[in-house]
Design a protein around this motif. Structure first.
Motif, mmCIF file in Angstrom:
data_model
loop_
_atom_site.group_PDB
_atom_site.id
_atom_site.type_symbol
_atom_site.label_atom_id
_atom_site.label_comp_id
_atom_site.label_asym_id
_atom_site.label_seq_id
_atom_site.Cartn_x
_atom_site.Cartn_y
_atom_site.Cartn_z
ATOM 1 N N GLY A 76 104.219 59.467 136.525
ATOM 2 C CA GLY A 76 104.788 60.582 137.272
ATOM 3 C C GLY A 76 104.588 61.940 136.649
ATOM 4 N N ARG A 77 103.678 62.069 135.687
ATOM 5 C CA ARG A 77 103.444 63.366 135.040
ATOM 6 C C ARG A 77 102.369 64.146 135.798
ATOM 7 N N ILE A 78 102.652 64.429 137.059
ATOM 8 C CA ILE A 78 101.724 65.160 137.912
ATOM 9 C C ILE A 78 102.458 66.313 138.575
ATOM 10 N N LYS A 79 101.691 67.301 138.992
ATOM 11 C CA LYS A 79 102.268 68.487 139.615
ATOM 12 C C LYS A 79 102.350 68.378 141.128
ATOM 13 N N THR A 80 101.457 67.566 141.710
ATOM 14 C CA THR A 80 101.387 67.514 143.167
ATOM 15 C C THR A 80 100.747 66.216 143.622
ATOM 16 N N MET A 84 102.340 53.474 127.336
ATOM 17 C CA MET A 84 101.038 52.840 127.522
ATOM 18 C C MET A 84 101.055 51.967 128.772
ATOM 19 N N GLY A 85 100.035 51.138 128.937
ATOM 20 C CA GLY A 85 99.856 50.418 130.187
ATOM 21 C C GLY A 85 100.880 49.370 130.524
ATOM 22 N N GLU A 133 97.244 57.141 133.222
ATOM 23 C CA GLU A 133 98.566 57.033 132.597
ATOM 24 C C GLU A 133 99.512 58.093 133.142
ATOM 25 N N ARG A 134 99.033 59.303 133.277
ATOM 26 C CA ARG A 134 99.889 60.394 133.744
ATOM 27 C C ARG A 134 100.273 60.206 135.211
ATOM 28 N N VAL A 135 99.357 59.711 136.010
ATOM 29 C CA VAL A 135 99.675 59.453 137.410
ATOM 30 C C VAL A 135 100.743 58.364 137.518
ATOM 31 N N LEU A 138 89.084 60.203 129.475
ATOM 32 C CA LEU A 138 89.476 61.189 130.481
ATOM 33 C C LEU A 138 90.164 60.521 131.671
ATOM 34 N N VAL A 139 89.513 59.519 132.242
ATOM 35 C CA VAL A 139 90.083 58.898 133.437
ATOM 36 C C VAL A 139 91.272 58.006 133.077
#
Length: 347
Positions: free
Chosen positions: A309-313, A1-2, A304-306, A298-299
């Protein structure tokens, strides 16, 4: 979480911004309400015991102060044609991720065109249209694609029980119409077309129990921008039920009103996505309550994912491009009902 991270919310006192502040706080972030209206900021900040920061897109120094020490910024302030550029520039200077909830086609196109190379080279993260219009349809389309690397066409149909527009929606719509003039936009053959004819009225067969409903075809929304940026689909079309179009177009339609303690209206929605390739098709649907309120999870989930580090690119990226679409949608289960069933069917 945050974990107590500071997150700037530009335009926090707007209708959608308030939902975003509440969602961030519930996830353990510390929202930093920002915007030009000092009184509205102070009132909102007082509700949550937060620090308000007055800032204007015309005052670069005020934007720098507003984002100082924050982990990211979420832009909820329309019209986005005026706010995206200045807030993105400030985020780039601060070295923090930028997300927005823009539904303005032109503003979203501008973001991809102006910042794609620059953000990629800097390793920055910019996620535009991370909202009901743009993000949700993009995630559903990406999930429906499954293991397909390309498709012939994508159709995103919206069934809204009503559409009571906020003041921000009306203002953003007016700005978009002013920029387009007498033209409307559609995406065909892998390119944008400007057309002056009326959009067609069609019938869309929504899943049971809703069934067939009249819709305005080529009612081009932000999803067409986000999908076309990363999926190999030459024809992308969005549709809107005719009742919702009449609502949003009528000057006397009232703004949404709260129907529960969270502030959500009683509006319901169904988003039905069909992707076709040759003689096969795949489908994904989502339903829920209040298109403005659902933008907040949604945002916030994207944020949280950004930040974890849970991003693809890195770079400027659509929701389905930067996140695992199916996993992301499943994480929204408390807020939306999903039917992700991308098996091939005979068209």
């Amino acid at each position: 979480m945050g974990s107590g991270q500071l997150v700037a919310v530009f335009g926090a006192y707007g209708h959608t911004g308030r939902f975003v502040v509440a969602e961030l706080a519930a996830r353990g972030f510390v929202p930093v309400p920002c915007g030009r209206n000092a009184q509205a900021l102070e009132e909102l900040a007082g509700e949550y015991r937060l620090e308000a920061r007055v800032a204007s897109v015309e005052d670069v120094a005020s934007l720098d102060r507003a984002l100082a020490g924050t982990a990211a910024v979420i832009n909820c302030a329309g019209p986005f044609a005026s706010t995206t550029g200045p807030v993105i520039e400030t985020a780039l200077r601060a070295g923090i991720p930028y997300l927005d909830v823009a539904a303005e086609l032109e503003a979203n196109l501008d973001t991809f065109a102006r910042y794609r190379e620059r953000a990629r080279d800097a390793g920055a993260v910019i996620v535009p249209a991370m909202a009901f219009f743009g993000g949700l349809g993009d995630l559903l389309t990406t999930a429906a694609m499954g293991d397909w690397t390309q498709a012939d066409e994508a159709h995103i149909a919206y069934a809204l029980s009503s559409w009571h527009p906020t003041a921000g929606t009306r203002l953003s719509g007016a700005v978009s119409r002013e920029r387009r003039g007498a033209n409307r936009l559609r995406y065909r053959g892998g390119a944008w077309e400007r057309r002056t004819d009326d959009a067609p009225t069609l019938e869309w067969s929504f899943p049971d129990p809703m069934g067939p409903r009249p819709v305005i075809g080529e009612f081009t929304m932000a999803d067409v921008v986000t999908v076309s940026q990363h999926l190999s689909i030459p024809d992308v079309t969005t549709y809107m039920t005719t009742e919702a179009v009449r609502d949003v177009a009528a000057p006397n339609t009232p703004a949404p009103t709260a129907a529960d303690k969270s502030g959500r209206s009683d509006q319901t929605f169904l988003v039905d996505v069909v992707v076709r390739s040759d003689r096969a098709q795949r489908r994904a649907t989502a339903s829920g309550q209040d298109i403005y309120a659902v933008t907040a999870p949604l945002v916030a989930e994207a944020l949280e994912r950004v930040l974890t580090g849970r991003i693809k690119t890195p770079g400027v990226a659509s929701a389905g491009e930067i996140f695992d679409a199916s996993d992301f949608l499943q994480a929204l289960a408390p807020h939306i009902a999903l039917d992700l069933n991308p098996q091939k069917q005979t068209a």
